[in-house]
Design a protein around this motif. Structure first.
Motif, PDB file in Angstrom:
ATOM      1  N   GLY A 386       4.738   0.245 -11.304  1.00 51.31           N
ATOM      2  CA  GLY A 386       4.453   1.351 -10.411  1.00 51.31           C
ATOM      3  C   GLY A 386       4.356   0.943  -8.953  1.00 51.31           C
ATOM      4  O   GLY A 386       4.718   1.729  -8.062  1.00 51.31           O
ATOM      5  N   VAL A 387       3.865  -0.254  -8.653  1.00 48.42           N
ATOM      6  CA  VAL A 387       3.683  -0.693  -7.273  1.00 48.42           C
ATOM      7  C   VAL A 387       4.744  -1.708  -6.867  1.00 48.42           C
ATOM      8  O   VAL A 387       5.366  -1.589  -5.796  1.00 48.42           O
ATOM      9  CB  VAL A 387       2.267  -1.285  -7.074  1.00 48.42           C
ATOM     10  CG1 VAL A 387       2.093  -1.788  -5.655  1.00 48.42           C
ATOM     11  CG2 VAL A 387       1.213  -0.229  -7.401  1.00 48.42           C
ATOM     12  N   GLY A 388       4.966  -2.696  -7.706  1.00 48.05           N
ATOM     13  CA  GLY A 388       5.947  -3.718  -7.361  1.00 48.05           C
ATOM     14  C   GLY A 388       7.375  -3.232  -7.508  1.00 48.05           C
ATOM     15  O   GLY A 388       8.287  -3.675  -6.781  1.00 48.05           O
ATOM     16  N   GLY A 389       7.590  -2.304  -8.471  1.00 45.60           N
ATOM     17  CA  GLY A 389       8.942  -1.805  -8.691  1.00 45.60           C
ATOM     18  C   GLY A 389       9.522  -1.099  -7.470  1.00 45.60           C
ATOM     19  O   GLY A 389      10.663  -1.395  -7.058  1.00 45.60           O
ATOM     20  N   PRO A 390       8.804  -0.139  -6.854  1.00 46.38           N
ATOM     21  CA  PRO A 390       9.345   0.507  -5.636  1.00 46.38           C
ATOM     22  C   PRO A 390       9.613  -0.483  -4.510  1.00 46.38           C
ATOM     23  O   PRO A 390      10.609  -0.338  -3.771  1.00 46.38           O
ATOM     24  CB  PRO A 390       8.243   1.509  -5.270  1.00 46.38           C
ATOM     25  CG  PRO A 390       7.580   1.824  -6.562  1.00 46.38           C
ATOM     26  CD  PRO A 390       7.595   0.546  -7.331  1.00 46.38           C
ATOM     27  N   ALA A 391       8.730  -1.490  -4.340  1.00 41.12           N
ATOM     28  CA  ALA A 391       8.969  -2.469  -3.270  1.00 41.12           C
ATOM     29  C   ALA A 391      10.238  -3.259  -3.533  1.00 41.12           C
ATOM     30  O   ALA A 391      11.060  -3.486  -2.615  1.00 41.12           O
ATOM     31  CB  ALA A 391       7.758  -3.406  -3.176  1.00 41.12           C
ATOM     32  N   LEU A 392      10.429  -3.693  -4.802  1.00 46.71           N
ATOM     33  CA  LEU A 392      11.641  -4.437  -5.134  1.00 46.71           C
ATOM     34  C   LEU A 392      12.881  -3.563  -4.989  1.00 46.71           C
ATOM     35  O   LEU A 392      13.941  -4.016  -4.508  1.00 46.71           O
ATOM     36  CB  LEU A 392      11.527  -4.977  -6.575  1.00 46.71           C
ATOM     37  CG  LEU A 392      12.708  -5.802  -7.086  1.00 46.71           C
ATOM     38  CD1 LEU A 392      12.887  -7.051  -6.212  1.00 46.71           C
ATOM     39  CD2 LEU A 392      12.477  -6.201  -8.548  1.00 46.71           C
ATOM     40  N   THR A 417       8.674   5.793 -11.327  1.00 48.60           N
ATOM     41  CA  THR A 417       7.407   6.497 -11.565  1.00 48.60           C
ATOM     42  C   THR A 417       7.260   6.889 -13.035  1.00 48.60           C
ATOM     43  O   THR A 417       6.190   6.743 -13.636  1.00 48.60           O
ATOM     44  CB  THR A 417       7.340   7.747 -10.672  1.00 48.60           C
ATOM     45  OG1 THR A 417       7.449   7.355  -9.309  1.00 48.60           O
ATOM     46  CG2 THR A 417       6.037   8.493 -10.889  1.00 48.60           C
ATOM     47  N   VAL A 418       8.341   7.396 -13.626  1.00 48.65           N
ATOM     48  CA  VAL A 418       8.305   7.758 -15.052  1.00 48.65           C
ATOM     49  C   VAL A 418       8.061   6.513 -15.917  1.00 48.65           C
ATOM     50  O   VAL A 418       7.282   6.539 -16.881  1.00 48.65           O
ATOM     51  CB  VAL A 418       9.610   8.466 -15.449  1.00 48.65           C
ATOM     52  CG1 VAL A 418       9.656   8.702 -16.963  1.00 48.65           C
ATOM     53  CG2 VAL A 418       9.740   9.789 -14.702  1.00 48.65           C
ATOM     54  N   ALA A 419       8.728   5.396 -15.563  1.00 47.97           N
ATOM     55  CA  ALA A 419       8.524   4.155 -16.331  1.00 47.97           C
ATOM     56  C   ALA A 419       7.076   3.678 -16.236  1.00 47.97           C
ATOM     57  O   ALA A 419       6.484   3.226 -17.220  1.00 47.97           O
ATOM     58  CB  ALA A 419       9.479   3.076 -15.823  1.00 47.97           C
ATOM     59  N   ALA A 420       6.489   3.795 -15.026  1.00 45.78           N
ATOM     60  CA  ALA A 420       5.092   3.395 -14.869  1.00 45.78           C
ATOM     61  C   ALA A 420       4.177   4.269 -15.718  1.00 45.78           C
ATOM     62  O   ALA A 420       3.193   3.789 -16.299  1.00 45.78           O
ATOM     63  CB  ALA A 420       4.693   3.470 -13.394  1.00 45.78           C
ATOM     64  N   LEU A 426      -1.449   7.306 -16.461  1.00 46.23           N
ATOM     65  CA  LEU A 426      -1.436   8.208 -15.322  1.00 46.23           C
ATOM     66  C   LEU A 426      -1.658   7.496 -13.988  1.00 46.23           C
ATOM     67  O   LEU A 426      -0.915   7.721 -13.020  1.00 46.23           O
ATOM     68  CB  LEU A 426      -2.499   9.294 -15.517  1.00 46.23           C
ATOM     69  CG  LEU A 426      -2.595  10.338 -14.407  1.00 46.23           C
ATOM     70  CD1 LEU A 426      -1.280  11.099 -14.253  1.00 46.23           C
ATOM     71  CD2 LEU A 426      -3.747  11.300 -14.678  1.00 46.23           C
ATOM     72  N   LEU A 427      -2.673   6.641 -13.876  1.00 45.19           N
ATOM     73  CA  LEU A 427      -3.017   6.041 -12.587  1.00 45.19           C
ATOM     74  C   LEU A 427      -1.885   5.196 -12.010  1.00 45.19           C
ATOM     75  O   LEU A 427      -1.542   5.342 -10.818  1.00 45.19           O
ATOM     76  CB  LEU A 427      -4.303   5.226 -12.712  1.00 45.19           C
ATOM     77  CG  LEU A 427      -5.579   6.042 -12.962  1.00 45.19           C
ATOM     78  CD1 LEU A 427      -6.776   5.119 -13.076  1.00 45.19           C
ATOM     79  CD2 LEU A 427      -5.794   7.053 -11.846  1.00 45.19           C
ATOM     80  N   PRO A 428      -1.261   4.292 -12.759  1.00 43.91           N
ATOM     81  CA  PRO A 428      -0.113   3.570 -12.187  1.00 43.91           C
ATOM     82  C   PRO A 428       1.022   4.496 -11.761  1.00 43.91           C
ATOM     83  O   PRO A 428       1.719   4.234 -10.773  1.00 43.91           O
ATOM     84  CB  PRO A 428       0.324   2.629 -13.320  1.00 43.91           C
ATOM     85  CG  PRO A 428      -0.902   2.455 -14.150  1.00 43.91           C
ATOM     86  CD  PRO A 428      -1.590   3.776 -14.091  1.00 43.91           C
ATOM     87  N   ALA A 429       1.216   5.605 -12.503  1.00 47.10           N
ATOM     88  CA  ALA A 429       2.276   6.547 -12.143  1.00 47.10           C
ATOM     89  C   ALA A 429       1.948   7.242 -10.826  1.00 47.10           C
ATOM     90  O   ALA A 429       2.837   7.438  -9.973  1.00 47.10           O
ATOM     91  CB  ALA A 429       2.465   7.571 -13.259  1.00 47.10           C
ATOM     92  N   ALA A 473       4.484  12.287 -14.538  1.00 46.48           N
ATOM     93  CA  ALA A 473       3.480  11.310 -14.942  1.00 46.48           C
ATOM     94  C   ALA A 473       2.371  11.964 -15.750  1.00 46.48           C
ATOM     95  O   ALA A 473       1.896  11.413 -16.754  1.00 46.48           O
ATOM     96  CB  ALA A 473       2.908  10.612 -13.711  1.00 46.48           C
ATOM     97  N   SER A 474       1.952  13.167 -15.342  1.00 50.16           N
ATOM     98  CA  SER A 474       0.895  13.869 -16.074  1.00 50.16           C
ATOM     99  C   SER A 474       1.343  14.236 -17.477  1.00 50.16           C
ATOM    100  O   SER A 474       0.602  14.085 -18.458  1.00 50.16           O
ATOM    101  CB  SER A 474       0.479  15.128 -15.296  1.00 50.16           C
ATOM    102  OG  SER A 474      -0.009  14.791 -14.016  1.00 50.16           O
ATOM    103  N   VAL A 475       2.596  14.755 -17.568  1.00 53.84           N
ATOM    104  CA  VAL A 475       3.108  15.151 -18.890  1.00 53.84           C
ATOM    105  C   VAL A 475       3.243  13.940 -19.808  1.00 53.84           C
ATOM    106  O   VAL A 475       2.874  13.977 -20.982  1.00 53.84           O
ATOM    107  CB  VAL A 475       4.455  15.882 -18.733  1.00 53.84           C
ATOM    108  CG1 VAL A 475       5.115  16.099 -20.095  1.00 53.84           C
ATOM    109  CG2 VAL A 475       4.252  17.216 -18.028  1.00 53.84           C
TER     110      VAL A 475
END
Length: 847
Positions: A386-392, A417-420, A426-429, A473-475
């Motif tokens: 969720g955090v490192g993926g977008p940066a990469l 986001t879906v993968a996270a 929920l929180l990582p997403a 993410a919620s779903v």
């Protein structure tokens, strides 16, 4: 001075050849030039053993006077003065005569070892101290002469002298072990095939365990972690799924191909409590593996492959049997699976068998978790994605000359986001959506490298991206929650179904149910506590595990059951959602406890019903059997008082004799009825004192003709601790019963003998005998065997005799007489501390 070495020949029973093997070893050593002497060897008048003593130097024994008799024991001082290289000391468990240097012979041997003398000795398996209760339950004989297990375990060499029960009984029948007058009693008592088979198994298992101890000790001293395939040990890894039964049966077939193979089924549960395993299925698999001769083990471990391998190496296993994975293809994204990991990390010393089954690739289900909590590893990976993926992803996209465009950039960030959400919840997403929005704004929407948005359409795109990411993410998180809840409810329903079924079947005992609670919730101990009122102290109705608590407030978790009962668990604090299942277990525990008490009350009711039956039979006996002698007495008296008949002296004497016989018979019947009444009400209180059998048995023969019994009571028998009056009544009833059923001209034999710590009185007749299925029934009240006439008595004689004997701590049983007939065997305990004379020494009898 170096300590001497101890070699022990271990046997399953007297006569297997321990002393013979020891003397053979002595001859071999003498031939090699070793200084070997006989410190103490008892040949028991066995010719072949006595011959083996020829050619060996024997140390003169020490003579000790005790109770006006002279006994011989090993002269420790003489052996120490002679100082041989090797000393032969027979009968390691022997108790020395009072006045000896040491109380036990193994203490004498210890002195010789301390002096640097090697010792070769012998001992039987029944003399090991830890096996006293087991041997007593098998043979009915309590061994007074024992040797501490540690003394035998410290032996430098331990050799088993083995012989089949059939060969040993043949040796006994040929007179190679005991004298002819003791053969029949020995074969029908201690040397029964069942006894010998059980003792042989004890000896084999004890020696096998000792070999395992040697092996484990050596491996520990040399820090050996690899498996030594000294014996096939097959570990079966169970998941609690339906394929477990297939794996157990497959492992059993593998074990059957090798002699001495052992099966160990292990179920590894995570330490966080409930798992996806079916409790009902685990119970079935536990029963199956135990029926096949294996053992079931429950292990706690978060890393299942590592825990399984650690267990296998800890038990020195040689093979591991696992089932093919039940996971579907897409589920392998979580890792290679337990089977592949175990096979990769097992090393060359462990063979891993992957067994196919009907559940392969059908789905293993999701692990049950509390609420929506995921494992620590998944949460960490969720935050990384969720955090490192977008940066990469930003680094990759900015490195391209012509990017895919803002729309595609948004979709790529949405994918992360879906993968996270799928991995970490929920929180990582949400974090992924926030970080992705900022990165899209800063790097990909004009003007770049600022957080402002020039084109309103781009602003709308970023807002929609954030909204869609949060919604997805919620779903996804909600679906994961519902999936975990469904799996948990499935496990709870299985547990509740199992509990309901056990209530209907009445199968689960309280200890088994508490053990189920402990395993299900991964607790250290579980206790069921109860009290009569709010002010009374708590008492423990049942517990499992080490250190159960004594009060509910001392437990980590307590579940009330009604007002005055509670289930107390120690080990960790359970979350609130587990208390529903725990409440079902607690209610079931209360039901099981009530059932056990109802069973006890039913047993008491059965005893009362049995008492009513006996009272009914007593009334029947009074109405018929007691009236018969009364009628005969009354008829004879009326005849004597008749004035119209002139009776001759012979007739008058005959009528008086009939009156006396009827009165004697009536007295005997009333005496037996009163004795049975005392036994039924538990008012028989024996007055135990030490007495010789030859003072009691002759007095008990007064009610039978003098020429109907052959009596053989040796004067050398030990004294017995009994109530003389009760013993006399018991023997009288037994002998009278034997004489009654003996054919005319056949005499009843009454003989006594000593065997170890007991004295046996055997009453043998040559009557029709009793089949095996009727041998216990003849000891029941108001039972007459076969077509015995009503006038033969009310059927209480043997029942009263057994009751009296058991009240004095003895036993009374029936056996077939060789050649036809029945033998009553009355066994009594010899007086404690008695030292028999000559061949009846305890050590001689037991060696």
């Amino acid at each position: 001075m170096a300590r001497g070495k101890l070699r022990i020949y271990l046997g399953a029973a007297p006569g297997v050849g321990k002393t013979y093997a020891m003397l053979s070893e002595a001859h071999r050593r003498v031939e090699r030039g070793t200084d070997c002497v006989v410190a103490f060897v008892e040949h028991h008048d066995r010719p072949r053993t006595e011959v083996m003593l020829h050619g060996l130097e024997q140390i003169r024994r020490r003579e000790i006077e005790y109770r006006s008799a002279v006994f011989t024991e090993m002269d420790v001082d003489a052996v120490l003065e002679r100082a041989p290289a090797v000393a032969l000391v027979d009968e390691l468990a022997h108790t020395n005569v009072p006045g000896s240097r040491n109380a036990k012979r193994w203490q004498d041997v210890e002195e010789l070892l301390q002096a640097g003398i090697d010792v070769i000795s012998t001992v039987n398996i029944q003399h090991l101290e830890s096996l006293g209760d087991v041997v007593e339950s098998i043979t009915g004989v309590r061994q007074r002469e024992t040797v501490p297990d540690e003394v035998v375990r410290r032996a430098d060499q331990l050799e088993l002298v083995d012989m089949s029960p059939q060969a040993l009984r043949r040796r006994m029948a040929h007179g190679n072990i005991y004298k002819p007058d003791r053969i029949d009693a020995s074969l029908s008592n201690y040397f029964r095939p069942g006894n010998l088979t059980a003792l042989r198994e004890l000896a084999l298992l004890w020696v096998a365990d000792r070999v395992d101890e040697y092996l484990q000790e050596y491996r520990g001293e040399h820090n050996i972690r690899s498996t030594w395939q000294a014996r096939e040990r097959i570990v079966v890894g169970l998941t609690g799924g339906p394929e477990g039964r297939t794996l157990i049966r497959r492992a059993s077939r593998m074990a059957a191909k090798g002699s001495g193979s052992e099966i160990l089924a292990v179920y590894i549960a995570r330490s966080d409590g409930l798992t996806s395993a079916s409790p009902k299925e685990l119970t079935v698999q536990r029963t199956l593996v135990e029926d096949l001769g294996g053992t079931f083990h429950h292990v706690i471990g978060d890393d299942i492959p590592s825990a399984l391998l650690e267990f296998a190496r800890g038990v020195n296993a040689t093979q591991i049997v696992l089932g093919s994975s039940r996971r579907k293809a897409w589920q392998y994204i979580y890792g290679p699976g337990v089977g592949a990991t175990v096979a990769r990390e097992s090393g060359p010393d462990l063979d891993v068998h992957i067994v196919t089954h009907e559940e392969v690739a059908k789905g293993r289900g999701l692990p049950i978790a509390r609420g929506a909590r995921l494992g620590r590893a998944r949460i960490v990976w969720g935050w990384l994605v969720g955090v490192g993926g977008p940066a990469l992803l930003t680094v990759l996209l900015t490195g391209l000359k012509d990017g895919p465009g803002l729309a595609n950039d948004v979709l790529l960030f949405l994918f992360l986001t879906v993968a996270a959400a799928l991995i970490g919840g929920l929180l990582p997403a949400l974090a992924s959506a926030a970080v992705g929005s900022l990165l899209l704004n800063y790097w990909f929407t004009p003007p770049t490298h600022t957080l402002t948005v020039q084109d309103p359409r781009n602003f709308v795109a970023i807002v929609i991206f954030f909204a869609v990411a949060v919604a997805v993410a919620s779903v996804v998180d909600l679906a994961a929650r519902r999936t975990h809840q469904a799996a948990r409810l499935r496990a709870e329903s299985e547990i509740l179904s199992f509990l309901a079924g056990s209530v209907l079947r009445g199968e689960t005992t309280l200890d088994a149910l508490l053990e189920r609670v402990r395993e299900t919730f991964a607790m250290e101990s579980v206790a069921l506590l109860e009290r009569k009122s709010d002010v009374d102290p708590w008492t423990c109705a049942g517990s499992v595990g080490p250190g159960p608590v004594a009060r509910p407030e001392d437990a980590d978790v307590d579940m009330p059951v009604g007002d005055h009962m509670a289930l107390a668990l120690s080990g960790r604090v359970l979350p609130a959602e587990d208390r529903r299942v725990l409440g079902a277990f607690a209610a079931q525990a209360a039901v099981v406890l009530d059932r056990q008490r109802l069973i006890g009350e039913a047993e008491e009711a059965r005893r009362l019903a049995e008492g009513n039956r006996i009272r009914t039979a007593l009334l029947a006996a009074v109405s018929h059997d007691l009236r018969t002698p009364l009628a005969a007495i009354k008829a004879a008296v009326s005849s004597l008082r008749s004035d119209d008949v002139a009776w001759s002296d012979e007739d008058r004497a005959e009528l008086l004799e009939g009156i006396e016989a009827g009165a004697d018979r009536l007295d005997h019947l009333v005496g037996n009825l009163l004795d049975m009444s005392r036994l039924q009400t538990g008012t028989v209180t024996p007055l135990i004192r030490e007495i010789d059998l030859d003072e009691v048995v002759p007095m008990a023969l007064g009610g039978v003709p003098e020429d109907s019994v052959d009596l053989d009571i040796p004067e050398s028998l030990p004294m017995v601790a009994v109530d003389p009056g009760l013993l006399e009544r018991a023997v009288a009833n037994i002998v009278e019963n034997a004489v009654k059923y003996s054919p005319d001209g056949e005499r009843v034999t009454v003989a006594a003998s000593a065997l170890g710590s007991r004295v046996e009185l055997r009453v043998a007749d040559r009557g029709p005998g009793v089949p095996d299925e009727g041998k216990e029934r003849i000891f029941e009240p108001f039972q007459r065997y076969g077509d015995a006439p009503r006038g033969a008595g009310v059927g209480l004689g043997l029942a009263v005799a057994r009751g009296f004997v058991e009240s004095m701590g003895g036993t009374l049983g029936a056996e077939d007489t060789p050649g036809g007939g029945m033998t009553m065997v009355l066994t009594l305990k010899a007086v404690s501390g008695y030292v028999p004379v000559g061949p009846d020494l305890p050590a001689q009898v037991a060696s």
